[in-house]
Write a protein that holds these residues in place. Sequence first.
Motif, PDB file in Angstrom:
ATOM      1  N   LEU A 152      -7.627  -1.629   4.478  1.00 56.03           N
ATOM      2  CA  LEU A 152      -6.743  -2.598   3.818  1.00 56.03           C
ATOM      3  C   LEU A 152      -6.204  -3.607   4.825  1.00 56.03           C
ATOM      4  O   LEU A 152      -6.142  -4.812   4.541  1.00 56.03           O
ATOM      5  CB  LEU A 152      -5.597  -1.850   3.129  1.00 56.03           C
ATOM      6  CG  LEU A 152      -4.611  -2.679   2.311  1.00 56.03           C
ATOM      7  CD1 LEU A 152      -5.319  -3.519   1.272  1.00 56.03           C
ATOM      8  CD2 LEU A 152      -3.574  -1.769   1.650  1.00 56.03           C
ATOM      9  N   TRP A 165     -13.930   1.046   3.536  1.00 59.85           N
ATOM     10  CA  TRP A 165     -12.899   0.574   2.618  1.00 59.85           C
ATOM     11  C   TRP A 165     -12.586  -0.907   2.815  1.00 59.85           C
ATOM     12  O   TRP A 165     -12.124  -1.573   1.889  1.00 59.85           O
ATOM     13  CB  TRP A 165     -11.628   1.412   2.777  1.00 59.85           C
ATOM     14  CG  TRP A 165     -11.758   2.790   2.216  1.00 59.85           C
ATOM     15  CD1 TRP A 165     -11.753   3.972   2.902  1.00 59.85           C
ATOM     16  CD2 TRP A 165     -11.932   3.134   0.833  1.00 59.85           C
ATOM     17  NE1 TRP A 165     -11.910   5.038   2.030  1.00 59.85           N
ATOM     18  CE2 TRP A 165     -12.015   4.551   0.760  1.00 59.85           C
ATOM     19  CE3 TRP A 165     -12.019   2.397  -0.351  1.00 59.85           C
ATOM     20  CZ2 TRP A 165     -12.183   5.233  -0.445  1.00 59.85           C
ATOM     21  CZ3 TRP A 165     -12.187   3.073  -1.558  1.00 59.85           C
ATOM     22  CH2 TRP A 165     -12.267   4.470  -1.595  1.00 59.85           C
ATOM     23  N   HIS A 217      -7.978   4.429   4.768  1.00 59.09           N
ATOM     24  CA  HIS A 217      -7.565   3.429   3.772  1.00 59.09           C
ATOM     25  C   HIS A 217      -6.729   2.331   4.408  1.00 59.09           C
ATOM     26  O   HIS A 217      -6.927   1.139   4.126  1.00 59.09           O
ATOM     27  CB  HIS A 217      -6.787   4.100   2.641  1.00 59.09           C
ATOM     28  CG  HIS A 217      -7.657   4.573   1.532  1.00 59.09           C
ATOM     29  ND1 HIS A 217      -8.039   3.774   0.485  1.00 59.09           N
ATOM     30  CD2 HIS A 217      -8.241   5.781   1.324  1.00 59.09           C
ATOM     31  CE1 HIS A 217      -8.821   4.463  -0.340  1.00 59.09           C
ATOM     32  NE2 HIS A 217      -8.956   5.679   0.150  1.00 59.09           N
ATOM     33  N   TYR A 220     -11.687  -3.422  -0.223  1.00 64.33           N
ATOM     34  CA  TYR A 220     -10.422  -4.148  -0.300  1.00 64.33           C
ATOM     35  C   TYR A 220     -10.628  -5.661  -0.226  1.00 64.33           C
ATOM     36  O   TYR A 220      -9.935  -6.426  -0.911  1.00 64.33           O
ATOM     37  CB  TYR A 220      -9.478  -3.676   0.805  1.00 64.33           C
ATOM     38  CG  TYR A 220      -8.871  -2.322   0.516  1.00 64.33           C
ATOM     39  CD1 TYR A 220      -8.074  -2.132  -0.610  1.00 64.33           C
ATOM     40  CD2 TYR A 220      -9.086  -1.230   1.354  1.00 64.33           C
ATOM     41  CE1 TYR A 220      -7.509  -0.895  -0.896  1.00 64.33           C
ATOM     42  CE2 TYR A 220      -8.526   0.004   1.083  1.00 64.33           C
ATOM     43  CZ  TYR A 220      -7.743   0.168  -0.047  1.00 64.33           C
ATOM     44  OH  TYR A 220      -7.194   1.395  -0.324  1.00 64.33           O
ATOM     45  N   THR A 246      -3.231   4.662  -3.036  1.00 59.05           N
ATOM     46  CA  THR A 246      -4.412   5.157  -2.331  1.00 59.05           C
ATOM     47  C   THR A 246      -4.654   6.658  -2.450  1.00 59.05           C
ATOM     48  O   THR A 246      -5.521   7.181  -1.759  1.00 59.05           O
ATOM     49  CB  THR A 246      -4.342   4.778  -0.840  1.00 59.05           C
ATOM     50  OG1 THR A 246      -3.252   5.490  -0.221  1.00 59.05           O
ATOM     51  CG2 THR A 246      -4.136   3.285  -0.663  1.00 59.05           C
ATOM     52  N   GLY A 284       0.824  -1.202   0.000  1.00 59.02           N
ATOM     53  CA  GLY A 284       0.000   0.000   0.000  1.00 59.02           C
ATOM     54  C   GLY A 284       0.857   1.250   0.000  1.00 59.02           C
ATOM     55  O   GLY A 284       1.840   1.336   0.759  1.00 59.02           O
ATOM     56  N   PHE A 293      -1.664  -1.331  -3.889  1.00 60.94           N
ATOM     57  CA  PHE A 293      -2.741  -0.356  -3.883  1.00 60.94           C
ATOM     58  C   PHE A 293      -2.159   1.056  -3.784  1.00 60.94           C
ATOM     59  O   PHE A 293      -1.364   1.344  -2.888  1.00 60.94           O
ATOM     60  CB  PHE A 293      -3.700  -0.611  -2.716  1.00 60.94           C
ATOM     61  CG  PHE A 293      -4.510  -1.865  -2.873  1.00 60.94           C
ATOM     62  CD1 PHE A 293      -5.701  -1.853  -3.588  1.00 60.94           C
ATOM     63  CD2 PHE A 293      -4.078  -3.062  -2.306  1.00 60.94           C
ATOM     64  CE1 PHE A 293      -6.453  -3.005  -3.747  1.00 60.94           C
ATOM     65  CE2 PHE A 293      -4.820  -4.223  -2.450  1.00 60.94           C
ATOM     66  CZ  PHE A 293      -6.010  -4.200  -3.179  1.00 60.94           C
TER      67      PHE A 293
END
Length: 367
Positions: free
Chosen positions: A62, A266, A58, A270, A104, A43, A102
């Motif tokens: 995640l 989120w 986020h 995810y 973000t 991430g 990811f």
Amino acid sequence: MKKLKGYTWILMLVVLLLILAGLIIGLFRMSIQNDEEQTIVGGVFLDDIDDGGWSENHYNGLKTACDALGLKLEVVTNVEEKAASEEAAVEELVSKGCNVIFLTSEGYGMDLYPVMAKYNNVEFYTVSPNSDLSNVTTYFCRLYEMRYLAGMIAGRMTQSNILGYVAGGRNPQVTRGINAFTLGARSVNQDVTVKVRYLDNWTDPKDEYLQAKKLITEDGADLITYHASLNTAIDAAEELGAYSVGYGRDMEGYSDKYLTSVIYHWDVVYRKILEDFLKGAITDNHYYFLGMREGAVSFTDVTNIVPPDVKLLVDAKRKEFAKGSFVFEGEIISNTGKVMCRKGERISDDALLRRMNWFVEGVEVYE
């Protein structure tokens, strides 16, 4: 005896076949397990993962999804939206074995195409609307559904008929939020104007506070909402006695003037993406756009200062959305008088995600 011996051989053959089948199934399961163990998620974050805003939301989503699926997570934080910083972050994650990464922040977009093309064995997921490469997929939430409902509350609560909106950046996700909020407000109060002041920065708490204050003291707004990483717009509203609608998290501890918050879930997004990745079922559309029906968005409990009839009105609209009603359908006029959507039509997901660069009637922007 001969018949019995024949049956014995048959039974032994069946047993051997069953043992062989068991070994094959066991190896297959071990192969799947090894594949999942080899999946390392990365991430990239704009700020610290405890910033109290966008990056923290986020990260928590995640991390929750990775923990649920037993996947290892590696992160790089405080990555500027500049090519050199973004590339260094991706290189670091790839060096740690990440094969799902990811991105973000909206600014992690086309600048990264060279490095993403270089690592074509890695799947990249980005909140940027740009996902032209075969190994890049856009993902976002239909938060505009909640923005519309929050706009309905705002439209009924305002007395000045001026609503203030602090916007961090200029992109389709912010614009569709502003438009949905305005459509919701004007669906219950045609006299409403939504005035927008931009920060051109996602994380500037001082300017966020200042622009919210200007919207109240200079522009006449008696309700403030915002799309920025932090939440100081509410501080200005509280200080000056204006209503407020939060964004991204439940802002507990404020007065009843704080009405509700529109929030993402989120972890739902995810988990859906990672489950699909593990199954090898990567979306053909090259985007994920999850909303209320999938449990990806909601808003927090509405304060008791909002009248019961307004709550009922909002709840009725929410049920319409759950049944398939759509925010951006029917006749929609821009703030320049242009027809952007006609009766019986609906604005496509692709247009919402990538090309919404205009404002609906009732929006005024300070440049």
